[in-house]
Scaffold this motif. Sequence first.
Motif, PDB file in Angstrom:
ATOM      1  N   VAL A 363       0.850  -1.203   0.000  1.00  0.00           N
ATOM      2  CA  VAL A 363       0.000   0.000   0.000  1.00  0.00           C
ATOM      3  C   VAL A 363       0.876   1.241   0.000  1.00  0.00           C
ATOM      4  O   VAL A 363       2.075   1.185   0.282  1.00  0.00           O
ATOM      5  CB  VAL A 363      -0.916   0.059   1.252  1.00  0.00           C
ATOM      6  N   ARG A 364       0.237   2.345  -0.336  1.00  0.00           N
ATOM      7  CA  ARG A 364       0.852   3.654  -0.133  1.00  0.00           C
ATOM      8  C   ARG A 364       0.104   4.347   0.997  1.00  0.00           C
ATOM      9  O   ARG A 364      -1.094   4.573   0.908  1.00  0.00           O
ATOM     10  CB  ARG A 364       0.803   4.481  -1.415  1.00  0.00           C
ATOM     11  N   VAL A 365       0.840   4.684   2.052  1.00  0.00           N
ATOM     12  CA  VAL A 365       0.271   5.347   3.229  1.00  0.00           C
ATOM     13  C   VAL A 365       0.625   6.824   3.183  1.00  0.00           C
ATOM     14  O   VAL A 365       1.766   7.187   2.901  1.00  0.00           O
ATOM     15  CB  VAL A 365       0.823   4.722   4.529  1.00  0.00           C
ATOM     16  N   ARG A 366      -0.353   7.661   3.450  1.00  0.00           N
ATOM     17  CA  ARG A 366      -0.068   9.092   3.581  1.00  0.00           C
ATOM     18  C   ARG A 366      -0.982   9.683   4.649  1.00  0.00           C
ATOM     19  O   ARG A 366      -1.970   9.074   5.061  1.00  0.00           O
ATOM     20  CB  ARG A 366      -0.263   9.810   2.256  1.00  0.00           C
ATOM     21  N   SER A 367      -0.608  10.872   5.099  1.00  0.00           N
ATOM     22  CA  SER A 367      -1.405  11.562   6.110  1.00  0.00           C
ATOM     23  C   SER A 367      -2.410  12.451   5.399  1.00  0.00           C
ATOM     24  O   SER A 367      -2.068  13.193   4.480  1.00  0.00           O
ATOM     25  CB  SER A 367      -0.491  12.401   7.003  1.00  0.00           C
ATOM     26  N   GLU A 368      -3.657  12.361   5.819  1.00  0.00           N
ATOM     27  CA  GLU A 368      -4.726  13.132   5.176  1.00  0.00           C
ATOM     28  C   GLU A 368      -5.698  13.556   6.267  1.00  0.00           C
ATOM     29  O   GLU A 368      -6.217  12.696   6.983  1.00  0.00           O
ATOM     30  CB  GLU A 368      -5.405  12.231   4.129  1.00  0.00           C
ATOM     31  N   ASP A 369      -5.911  14.845   6.394  1.00  0.00           N
ATOM     32  CA  ASP A 369      -6.829  15.357   7.413  1.00  0.00           C
ATOM     33  C   ASP A 369      -6.536  14.773   8.794  1.00  0.00           C
ATOM     34  O   ASP A 369      -7.451  14.394   9.524  1.00  0.00           O
ATOM     35  CB  ASP A 369      -8.288  15.065   7.034  1.00  0.00           C
ATOM     36  N   GLY A 370      -5.279  14.693   9.132  1.00  0.00           N
ATOM     37  CA  GLY A 370      -4.914  14.277  10.478  1.00  0.00           C
ATOM     38  C   GLY A 370      -4.938  12.789  10.730  1.00  0.00           C
ATOM     39  O   GLY A 370      -4.665  12.343  11.834  1.00  0.00           O
ATOM     40  N   ARG A 371      -5.248  11.989   9.718  1.00  0.00           N
ATOM     41  CA  ARG A 371      -5.184  10.542   9.925  1.00  0.00           C
ATOM     42  C   ARG A 371      -4.370   9.907   8.808  1.00  0.00           C
ATOM     43  O   ARG A 371      -4.176  10.516   7.756  1.00  0.00           O
ATOM     44  CB  ARG A 371      -6.597   9.950   9.969  1.00  0.00           C
ATOM     45  N   LEU A 372      -3.897   8.689   9.064  1.00  0.00           N
ATOM     46  CA  LEU A 372      -3.150   7.977   8.043  1.00  0.00           C
ATOM     47  C   LEU A 372      -4.117   7.156   7.199  1.00  0.00           C
ATOM     48  O   LEU A 372      -4.961   6.437   7.738  1.00  0.00           O
ATOM     49  CB  LEU A 372      -2.113   7.044   8.686  1.00  0.00           C
ATOM     50  N   VAL A 373      -4.022   7.290   5.905  1.00  0.00           N
ATOM     51  CA  VAL A 373      -4.857   6.506   5.004  1.00  0.00           C
ATOM     52  C   VAL A 373      -3.947   5.652   4.112  1.00  0.00           C
ATOM     53  O   VAL A 373      -2.794   6.015   3.866  1.00  0.00           O
ATOM     54  CB  VAL A 373      -5.762   7.401   4.132  1.00  0.00           C
ATOM     55  N   ALA A 374      -4.491   4.535   3.654  1.00  0.00           N
ATOM     56  CA  ALA A 374      -3.698   3.587   2.853  1.00  0.00           C
ATOM     57  C   ALA A 374      -4.475   3.183   1.616  1.00  0.00           C
ATOM     58  O   ALA A 374      -5.645   2.822   1.696  1.00  0.00           O
ATOM     59  CB  ALA A 374      -3.369   2.347   3.677  1.00  0.00           C
ATOM     60  N   ARG A 375      -3.809   3.285   0.482  1.00  0.00           N
ATOM     61  CA  ARG A 375      -4.404   2.814  -0.763  1.00  0.00           C
ATOM     62  C   ARG A 375      -3.565   1.658  -1.309  1.00  0.00           C
ATOM     63  O   ARG A 375      -2.360   1.819  -1.498  1.00  0.00           O
ATOM     64  CB  ARG A 375      -4.464   3.950  -1.791  1.00  0.00           C
ATOM     65  N   PRO A 376      -4.192   0.510  -1.537  1.00  0.00           N
ATOM     66  CA  PRO A 376      -3.429  -0.623  -2.074  1.00  0.00           C
ATOM     67  C   PRO A 376      -2.806  -0.281  -3.425  1.00  0.00           C
ATOM     68  O   PRO A 376      -3.394   0.438  -4.230  1.00  0.00           O
ATOM     69  CB  PRO A 376      -4.481  -1.728  -2.229  1.00  0.00           C
ATOM     70  N   VAL A 377      -1.614  -0.765  -3.639  1.00  0.00           N
ATOM     71  CA  VAL A 377      -0.935  -0.640  -4.920  1.00  0.00           C
ATOM     72  C   VAL A 377      -1.456  -1.769  -5.816  1.00  0.00           C
ATOM     73  O   VAL A 377      -1.610  -2.895  -5.363  1.00  0.00           O
ATOM     74  CB  VAL A 377       0.591  -0.789  -4.700  1.00  0.00           C
ATOM     75  N   ARG A 378      -1.731  -1.456  -7.081  1.00  0.00           N
ATOM     76  CA  ARG A 378      -2.153  -2.508  -8.003  1.00  0.00           C
ATOM     77  C   ARG A 378      -1.016  -3.515  -8.124  1.00  0.00           C
ATOM     78  O   ARG A 378       0.101  -3.153  -8.471  1.00  0.00           O
ATOM     79  CB  ARG A 378      -2.470  -1.914  -9.380  1.00  0.00           C
ATOM     80  N   SER A 379      -1.288  -4.753  -7.775  1.00  0.00           N
ATOM     81  CA  SER A 379      -0.241  -5.775  -7.803  1.00  0.00           C
ATOM     82  C   SER A 379      -0.748  -7.034  -8.487  1.00  0.00           C
ATOM     83  O   SER A 379      -1.905  -7.409  -8.331  1.00  0.00           O
ATOM     84  CB  SER A 379       0.193  -6.119  -6.379  1.00  0.00           C
ATOM     85  N   MET A 380       0.134  -7.669  -9.242  1.00  0.00           N
ATOM     86  CA  MET A 380      -0.210  -8.936  -9.883  1.00  0.00           C
ATOM     87  C   MET A 380       0.185 -10.112  -9.008  1.00  0.00           C
ATOM     88  O   MET A 380       0.086 -11.256  -9.434  1.00  0.00           O
ATOM     89  CB  MET A 380       0.465  -9.044 -11.252  1.00  0.00           C
TER      90      MET A 380
END
Lengths: 426, 426
Positions: A363-380
């Motif tokens: 995943v890619r984790v970043r801080s957004e509006d004071g919380r950490l959010v994670a978006r999965p990386v497209r993976s095969m």
Amino acid sequence: MRLDAPRESTGAATIPFGMLPVEKALETVLAEVSSLPHEDVALADAVSRLLAEDVRSDIDLPPFDRAAMDGYAVRSGDVAAAPAALEVIGEVRAGQWPDLPVGPGQAVRIMTGAPVPPGADAVQQVEKTQPLDEFRVTLLAAVAPGANVALRGSEVRAGDVVLTRGRVIDPAAVAVLASAGHSRVRVARRPVVAVLVTGDEIVDVSAAPGPGQIRNGNGPALLALARAAGGDARPLGVAPDRQEAIEAALRPALAADVLLVSGGVSAGDYDLVEPALLDLGARFLFTKVAIRPGAPLVFGRIGKTLVFGLPGNPVSTQVTFDVFVRPALRKMQGARVLARPRVGVELLEPVHNRSGRTSHVPVRVRSEDGRLVARPVRSMGSADLTAHARANALVVIGAGRSHAEAGETAEALLLGSFLEDDGAPL
Amino acid sequence: MRLDAPRESTGAATIPFGMLPVEKALETVLAEVSSLPHEDVALADAVSRLLAEDVRSDIDLPPFDRAAMDGYAVRSGDVAAAPAALEVIGEVRAGQWPDLPVGPGQAVRIMTGAPVPPGADAVQQVEKTQPLDEFRVTLLAAVAPGANVALRGSEVRAGDVVLTRGRVIDPAAVAVLASAGHSRVRVARRPVVAVLVTGDEIVDVSAAPGPGQIRNGNGPALLALARAAGGDARPLGVAPDRQEAIEAALRPALAADVLLVSGGVSAGDYDLVEPALLDLGARFLFTKVAIRPGAPLVFGRIGKTLVFGLPGNPVSTQVTFDVFVRPALRKMQGARVLARPRVGVELLEPVHNRSGRTSHVPVRVRSEDGRLVARPVRSMGSADLTAHARANALVVIGAGRSHAEAGETAEALLLGSFLEDDGAPL
């Protein structure tokens, strides 16, 4: 002697038969780790290594009552009804030692870092003063007792522990070590980590792969991972899928602290790493772990050498290194904290785990509006190197869970790249 | 020529007169940074450096339809009504190239990593099969088309960009570079960073400080910080508070990419770094920044060399390095992300900021119940090295704010130690 993986109930009924849960596997690994001997190295060479002993200061810090501002050292009572004119009896700069005490009605011009003269109990900053003539100054404002003075020993007393063993010697620790007089530092010896890649299909990085061949990505990656974990990593090259060739490649490395072998550890007829290791005297502690990616994972020892048979799939190799090998290398070096931080993250997309194993999702984790959010990386999948290289964390989904919803808080294991990355979508 | 700090309104009315806001100062620094020339280095030497060009793969990844499991390569239509018996016509292992196509009713024994033979469209894992005799196998379960086959080019197509320039070459990137055939890698040259410490009060680490003296903590810390930021850091030693001595120490380093001078930059009569730099031809872009710790902070250039006059207070030195110098060094090297991540954290205790400057408060950040929480480290101020060394992040309180409440979400700048630390109370 070969010990099969424990088969008792683990509380997670979905874990495939014969596979050790990740937590138990890590416990098993860490139970086999002994501390490496210590060595004294020059401070500059100690950077990024693990401190092997508590470090004390030989002096008070600050070592004297120290001016924190440029200004005038005064008796605060003299200027309680400021403005007040004082006699300037001298000056003291950093590196000097004041020879004159400050008496009533007197002041000493003082520079940041200089010792506060006896008698004075405060420093008024120069911006709140006005010279009257060569020998007098007007203090425009009162100053509280102790203001702008760092008292001797207020940060550290001589003999205090200033750094505790088991911490990484980062630049901030270097500053403390230097200030406390430690030009040499006691650290754990670097673990020697020998890395062998196996497989008939593997060709060198500089070669053009022929039909059915792939380049050796795991060797360079494991060497880099081992070095980043403090290891003295040594390449053993690539061995073909012949048991005697694998044994011959490993034999000169049996004095290493850790052997890493990638490939050749699934149940296939041509997976020869286990037989080769057995021939070399290995005692296995487990041979399968309920981890995804990475289930075929062998751990044991040959004498004092820890041996990891890592899966050949490149992402599996790197994930199992981070989850099992890195903590072992850190423990050998006496680290207080063995694993990367695990943090809660909000999933921006659902994550599935049909494996029955503890799943590690890039995943890619970043801080957004004071919380950490994670978006999965497209993976095969577990061979998809480029997906793994885009991740800055792995979301961990327990073996007993088949999915996690978007919006749910999940646990993320931060990768070494986390501090170099802003986690923004690529 | 000397340019004073801009004095126009900055929107933050509380910022002391003549001090540049942190964001403007960073903008000013980054505007002066040019990219360093590139160089090709061996893959092993490229680790932790910045990739200077987009990297493409010269081959499809996987380079062939690849078995992801040990088992049998089959035509999925043949086993739709499993169990089904198939004729085993051969075997293919990783590193081999299949010479026989799989016809109707046929199967090929296949190993993980081996090319899937023509005709077959799926691999059934060995655990779901049962040998009948030497030449036949029963498939116990149907298998979906494409199952357990990683199709050629499904991860990467030949010519695709697999890594973008400006990223750190971490172990995951090493695996990609190796797999894509890059035994040499184009990276930015390391910036040469020369480090001078000034002050009559400074003695060597191995010396016992006399009255009024302190040891040189800033030199070793700055060298370690510069190296961690990718710099080729070179010590210039310690210069006493004499202008000609400072100039003499700096003169041989004027070909460096960056000069760092610690100490001697506040407004005091014996702060000789600015005059020395002016004499050497410096053009100043700013001389005071509204940052705490660290207000006396000088930035300019001498020809192509960037010059930072950092405050001598040891915590100020390190914080101003992290906030201003590190991003500059990263930008020189072409990094896509210049600063450490800034994350939202919940304050466990109130934080005060009476400075009118952007305050950086040392804290320990950890994950608790799915959120990041931060507890301030007890600190005696900008000389308190040991407090800074216990922190794994700095909470940033804007110049216009006098305090932040417990429970409030604040912004934290993660320190390099964040990944090595669990943030638990010490």
